[in-house]
Design a protein around this motif. Structure first.
Motif, PDB file in Angstrom:
ATOM      1  N   ALA A   2      75.615  -2.413  69.663  1.00  0.00           N
ATOM      2  CA  ALA A   2      74.816  -2.633  68.467  1.00  0.00           C
ATOM      3  C   ALA A   2      74.170  -1.339  68.017  1.00  0.00           C
ATOM      4  O   ALA A   2      73.777  -0.488  68.822  1.00  0.00           O
ATOM      5  N   LYS A   3      74.108  -1.162  66.688  1.00  0.00           N
ATOM      6  CA  LYS A   3      73.504   0.030  66.106  1.00  0.00           C
ATOM      7  C   LYS A   3      71.992  -0.017  66.297  1.00  0.00           C
ATOM      8  O   LYS A   3      71.347  -1.014  66.007  1.00  0.00           O
ATOM      9  N   LEU A   4      71.435   1.095  66.820  1.00  0.00           N
ATOM     10  CA  LEU A   4      70.006   1.153  67.055  1.00  0.00           C
ATOM     11  C   LEU A   4      69.271   1.332  65.741  1.00  0.00           C
ATOM     12  O   LEU A   4      69.724   2.047  64.848  1.00  0.00           O
ATOM     13  N   GLN A   5      68.142   0.713  65.610  1.00  0.00           N
ATOM     14  CA  GLN A   5      67.342   0.787  64.403  1.00  0.00           C
ATOM     15  C   GLN A   5      65.942   1.282  64.730  1.00  0.00           C
ATOM     16  O   GLN A   5      65.428   1.046  65.813  1.00  0.00           O
ATOM     17  N   LYS A   6      65.369   1.971  63.762  1.00  0.00           N
ATOM     18  CA  LYS A   6      63.971   2.354  63.880  1.00  0.00           C
ATOM     19  C   LYS A   6      63.106   1.218  63.361  1.00  0.00           C
ATOM     20  O   LYS A   6      63.532   0.450  62.519  1.00  0.00           O
ATOM     21  N   ARG A   7      61.904   1.197  63.860  1.00  0.00           N
ATOM     22  CA  ARG A   7      60.966   0.209  63.328  1.00  0.00           C
ATOM     23  C   ARG A   7      59.601   0.869  63.178  1.00  0.00           C
ATOM     24  O   ARG A   7      59.271   1.821  63.886  1.00  0.00           O
ATOM     25  N   TYR A   8      58.832   0.311  62.273  1.00  0.00           N
ATOM     26  CA  TYR A   8      57.511   0.839  61.972  1.00  0.00           C
ATOM     27  C   TYR A   8      56.493  -0.281  62.165  1.00  0.00           C
ATOM     28  O   TYR A   8      56.653  -1.374  61.611  1.00  0.00           O
ATOM     29  N   VAL A   9      55.483   0.013  62.957  1.00  0.00           N
ATOM     30  CA  VAL A   9      54.484  -0.983  63.349  1.00  0.00           C
ATOM     31  C   VAL A   9      53.159  -0.640  62.692  1.00  0.00           C
ATOM     32  O   VAL A   9      52.704   0.513  62.747  1.00  0.00           O
ATOM     33  N   CYS A  10      52.549  -1.626  62.057  1.00  0.00           N
ATOM     34  CA  CYS A  10      51.232  -1.450  61.444  1.00  0.00           C
ATOM     35  C   CYS A  10      50.175  -1.385  62.535  1.00  0.00           C
ATOM     36  O   CYS A  10      50.082  -2.292  63.366  1.00  0.00           O
ATOM     37  N   GLN A  11      49.376  -0.330  62.533  1.00  0.00           N
ATOM     38  CA  GLN A  11      48.356  -0.158  63.558  1.00  0.00           C
ATOM     39  C   GLN A  11      47.131  -1.045  63.330  1.00  0.00           C
ATOM     40  O   GLN A  11      46.264  -1.139  64.193  1.00  0.00           O
ATOM     41  N   GLN A  12      47.098  -1.708  62.155  1.00  0.00           N
ATOM     42  CA  GLN A  12      45.958  -2.547  61.838  1.00  0.00           C
ATOM     43  C   GLN A  12      46.199  -4.019  62.223  1.00  0.00           C
ATOM     44  O   GLN A  12      45.367  -4.650  62.851  1.00  0.00           O
ATOM     45  N   CYS A  13      47.356  -4.526  61.791  1.00  0.00           N
ATOM     46  CA  CYS A  13      47.628  -5.953  62.033  1.00  0.00           C
ATOM     47  C   CYS A  13      48.788  -6.195  62.977  1.00  0.00           C
ATOM     48  O   CYS A  13      49.024  -7.322  63.391  1.00  0.00           O
ATOM     49  N   GLY A  14      49.585  -5.172  63.309  1.00  0.00           N
ATOM     50  CA  GLY A  14      50.671  -5.334  64.256  1.00  0.00           C
ATOM     51  C   GLY A  14      51.976  -5.793  63.654  1.00  0.00           C
ATOM     52  O   GLY A  14      52.933  -6.038  64.388  1.00  0.00           O
ATOM     53  N   SER A  15      52.074  -5.943  62.326  1.00  0.00           N
ATOM     54  CA  SER A  15      53.325  -6.374  61.718  1.00  0.00           C
ATOM     55  C   SER A  15      54.375  -5.281  61.826  1.00  0.00           C
ATOM     56  O   SER A  15      54.059  -4.088  61.931  1.00  0.00           O
ATOM     57  N   VAL A  16      55.642  -5.698  61.827  1.00  0.00           N
ATOM     58  CA  VAL A  16      56.765  -4.795  62.032  1.00  0.00           C
ATOM     59  C   VAL A  16      57.564  -4.710  60.732  1.00  0.00           C
ATOM     60  O   VAL A  16      57.840  -5.732  60.081  1.00  0.00           O
ATOM     61  N   ALA A  17      57.942  -3.466  60.341  1.00  0.00           N
ATOM     62  CA  ALA A  17      58.758  -3.241  59.144  1.00  0.00           C
ATOM     63  C   ALA A  17      59.966  -2.400  59.526  1.00  0.00           C
ATOM     64  O   ALA A  17      59.909  -1.588  60.457  1.00  0.00           O
ATOM     65  N   SER A  18      61.069  -2.594  58.797  1.00  0.00           N
ATOM     66  CA  SER A  18      62.297  -1.847  59.100  1.00  0.00           C
ATOM     67  C   SER A  18      62.294  -0.450  58.507  1.00  0.00           C
ATOM     68  O   SER A  18      63.037   0.415  58.957  1.00  0.00           O
ATOM     69  N   LYS A  19      61.486  -0.215  57.480  1.00  0.00           N
ATOM     70  CA  LYS A  19      61.386   1.113  56.876  1.00  0.00           C
ATOM     71  C   LYS A  19      59.923   1.429  56.580  1.00  0.00           C
ATOM     72  O   LYS A  19      59.102   0.528  56.448  1.00  0.00           O
ATOM     73  N   TRP A  20      59.663   2.732  56.437  1.00  0.00           N
ATOM     74  CA  TRP A  20      58.270   3.146  56.247  1.00  0.00           C
ATOM     75  C   TRP A  20      57.837   2.862  54.823  1.00  0.00           C
ATOM     76  O   TRP A  20      58.623   2.928  53.866  1.00  0.00           O
ATOM     77  N   ALA A  21      56.549   2.546  54.656  1.00  0.00           N
ATOM     78  CA  ALA A  21      55.949   2.356  53.332  1.00  0.00           C
ATOM     79  C   ALA A  21      54.513   2.822  53.407  1.00  0.00           C
ATOM     80  O   ALA A  21      53.903   2.877  54.489  1.00  0.00           O
ATOM     81  N   GLY A  22      53.963   3.160  52.274  1.00  0.00           N
ATOM     82  CA  GLY A  22      52.588   3.644  52.265  1.00  0.00           C
ATOM     83  C   GLY A  22      51.583   2.548  52.534  1.00  0.00           C
ATOM     84  O   GLY A  22      50.510   2.797  53.099  1.00  0.00           O
ATOM     85  N   GLN A  23      51.897   1.305  52.125  1.00  0.00           N
ATOM     86  CA  GLN A  23      50.972   0.191  52.304  1.00  0.00           C
ATOM     87  C   GLN A  23      51.646  -0.904  53.115  1.00  0.00           C
ATOM     88  O   GLN A  23      52.807  -1.234  52.886  1.00  0.00           O
ATOM     89  N   CYS A  24      50.882  -1.466  54.066  1.00  0.00           N
ATOM     90  CA  CYS A  24      51.403  -2.580  54.862  1.00  0.00           C
ATOM     91  C   CYS A  24      51.502  -3.814  53.978  1.00  0.00           C
ATOM     92  O   CYS A  24      50.534  -4.180  53.293  1.00  0.00           O
ATOM     93  N   GLY A  25      52.650  -4.468  54.013  1.00  0.00           N
ATOM     94  CA  GLY A  25      52.847  -5.640  53.168  1.00  0.00           C
ATOM     95  C   GLY A  25      52.104  -6.872  53.628  1.00  0.00           C
ATOM     96  O   GLY A  25      51.940  -7.825  52.864  1.00  0.00           O
ATOM     97  N   ASP A  26      51.620  -6.901  54.898  1.00  0.00           N
ATOM     98  CA  ASP A  26      50.936  -8.073  55.421  1.00  0.00           C
ATOM     99  C   ASP A  26      49.418  -7.995  55.280  1.00  0.00           C
ATOM    100  O   ASP A  26      48.776  -8.922  54.793  1.00  0.00           O
ATOM    101  N   CYS A  27      48.828  -6.871  55.727  1.00  0.00           N
ATOM    102  CA  CYS A  27      47.373  -6.765  55.679  1.00  0.00           C
ATOM    103  C   CYS A  27      46.872  -5.948  54.496  1.00  0.00           C
ATOM    104  O   CYS A  27      45.671  -5.953  54.199  1.00  0.00           O
ATOM    105  N   GLY A  28      47.748  -5.216  53.810  1.00  0.00           N
ATOM    106  CA  GLY A  28      47.350  -4.457  52.629  1.00  0.00           C
ATOM    107  C   GLY A  28      46.698  -3.123  52.919  1.00  0.00           C
ATOM    108  O   GLY A  28      46.245  -2.442  51.977  1.00  0.00           O
TER     109      GLY A  28
END
Length: 457
Positions: A2-28
């Motif tokens: 399986a192809k390895l993937q990077k993940r990005y974890v929000c340090q505030q709420c712990g949600s996981v995203a597949s790509k980086w973004a400036g704002q967390c989509g869960d906690c804002g």
């Protein structure tokens, strides 16, 4: 592979995203996504990993100040005693017992007393029609109690009705084996239906602060029917015991998250319903003016309550060659065999050619090991035809070596015996006196006790 993937974890709420973004989509929150490079994450692992992506929970210390739960006293002292003080708001109680033992009568009396005290009470019967319950209430003299009564078996209908109005302080379901949940296939009473129905009712009770009482059927062995998980789901399990041929009933707590499990409530069945017995010893003691061979009074202990019961023994000598019989009612037959063996091996008394019958008066069941000495006294008295004084009690544990050992709460047993007019006690030698007003006769071994009973010096 399986192809390895990077993940990005929000340090505030712990949600996981597949790509980086400036704002967390869960906690804002902004600039909280950080690449997690500690582990290699495959698409399957990212989807099924439970170590992140959840909602943080609040943790508190053991030393946190927690107020005691509010209780609703039923006005029935024996029921409150078994519950630990009354019904707890938001708790779930399961009560089981043989058919006709008085479960519905007791709960109807408790529901009526709470309703008359100003509490909101709902009684849902799945076995009887509403008119049948009304007739029983009138027979008990409780026909004017403002209890909300219904006959239903659908859990959805019950919760819809109770959720749309003011939630009751007490909800009685009689019985859980008749309830049906339309979320589960199967007939009422099956394992899946009982578990699902109880789970929905308990959830409703916890969310609305309602004290829930579930009536459960029992099997022929006396255990509560249905899945064992039902007893784990509730906070309190009460067992209603007694023989239908006797008038007394014992309510025993086998599990209680809000109180002790060593208390009992004693009732007597009468024409006006279940009546409380403040002095249970009056049920299990035979009134007699003179001493009788083979009878000894034993102060049993049920929780913090001493109950004086009469132990009766009968020894019948047989002709040579006949096989002797051993019959026990209300006590452990294996423990009787042990006492007989110790009396024969350590004290020289022979029961091998005699039939032995042992009975606990009144249909009471004794499980206290402190009854060993009282049973031995009854057997010796029946064999030698020497009566034990009618104002005497006996208690102590007998070891295989013939030693008589002290038992717990000896002072409490002596105080209760003295209160009921007994003046002498046969106790172990190591039993503390604790200021007892009774005359104590102490024995270190069973052989010395036999010598005392037979008048050997």
């Amino acid at each position: 592979m399986a192809k390895l993937q990077k993940r990005y974890v929000c340090q505030q709420c712990g949600s996981v995203a597949s790509k980086w973004a400036g704002q967390c989509g869960d906690c804002g929150e902004w600039n909280t996504l950080v690449e997690d490079a500690g582990t290699n994450v495959t698409p399957f692992a990212a989807k099924h990993n439970l170590q992140s992506g959840g909602r943080p929970i609040l943790m508190s210390g053991l030393d946190s100040d927690i107020p005691l739960p509010d209780r609703m006293a039923t006005g029935i002292a024996e029921l409150d005693r078994a519950l630990g003080g009354g019904f707890v708001e938001g708790s779930a109680i399961l009560i089981g017992g043989d058919p006709g033992i008085g479960k519905s009568t007791l709960l109807l009396q408790a529901a009526a007393k709470l309703a008359l005290a100003g509490k909101s009470v709902a009684y849902v019967s799945g076995e009887e029609a509403a008119d049948q319950v009304r007739l029983r209430a009138r027979r008990l003299g409780l026909g004017n109690a403002p209890v909300q009564l219904a006959a239903a078996t659908s859990v959805r209908d019950i919760l819809t009705t109770l959720g749309g109005a003011a939630t009751p302080d007490l909800l009685v379901i009689d019985s859980i084996q008749t309830m049906h949940s339309d979320l589960i296939e199967g007939a009422p009473g099956t394992v899946s239906q009982v578990r699902a129905s109880a789970q929905e009712l308990i959830r409703f009770a916890k969310e609305h602060g309602t004290a829930l009482v579930l009536v459960g059927h029992v099997t022929k062995d006396g255990t509560i029917a249905g899945p064992r998980v039902l007893e784990h789901m509730v906070d309190t399990v009460l067992a209603f015991e007694g023989e239908r041929s006797h008038q007394y009933r014992i309510l025993r707590a086998t599990k209680n998250r809000f109180g002790g499990t060593d208390e009992i409530g004693v009732f007597a069945m009468a024409t006006e319903g279940l009546t409380e017995i403040a002095n249970p010893s009056s049920l299990f003691l035979t009134s007699r003016d003179e001493s009788v061979t083979g009878t000894v009074v034993f102060p049993a202990l049920e929780g913090t309550r001493p109950v004086l019961v009469e132990i009766q023994a009968l020894v019948v000598r047989l002709a040579s060659g006949a096989t002797p019989r051993r019959a026990v009612v209300g006590w452990d037959s294996g423990r009787l065999a042990m006492i007989l063996a110790v009396l024969e091996a350590r004290c020289g008394l022979s029961f091998s050619t005699s039939e032995v019958y042992l009975n606990i008066a009144g249909g009471y069941r004794v499980q206290d090991p402190a009854a060993d000495m009282a049973v031995a006294a009854a057997l010796i008295s029946a064999l030698s035809e020497r009566p034990v004084a009618s104002d005497s009690v006996a208690f102590g544990e007998v070891a295989l070596s013939g030693e008589i050992r002290p038992v717990a709460h000896g002072a409490l047993r002596l105080r209760e015996s003295a209160k009921l007019g007994f003046g002498r006690a046969l106790v172990p030698a190591a039993q503390p006196n604790d200021g007892a007003t009774m005359k104590l006769s102490s024995f270190a071994s069973l052989s010395s006790f036999v010598d005392h009973m037979l008048g050997r010096g």
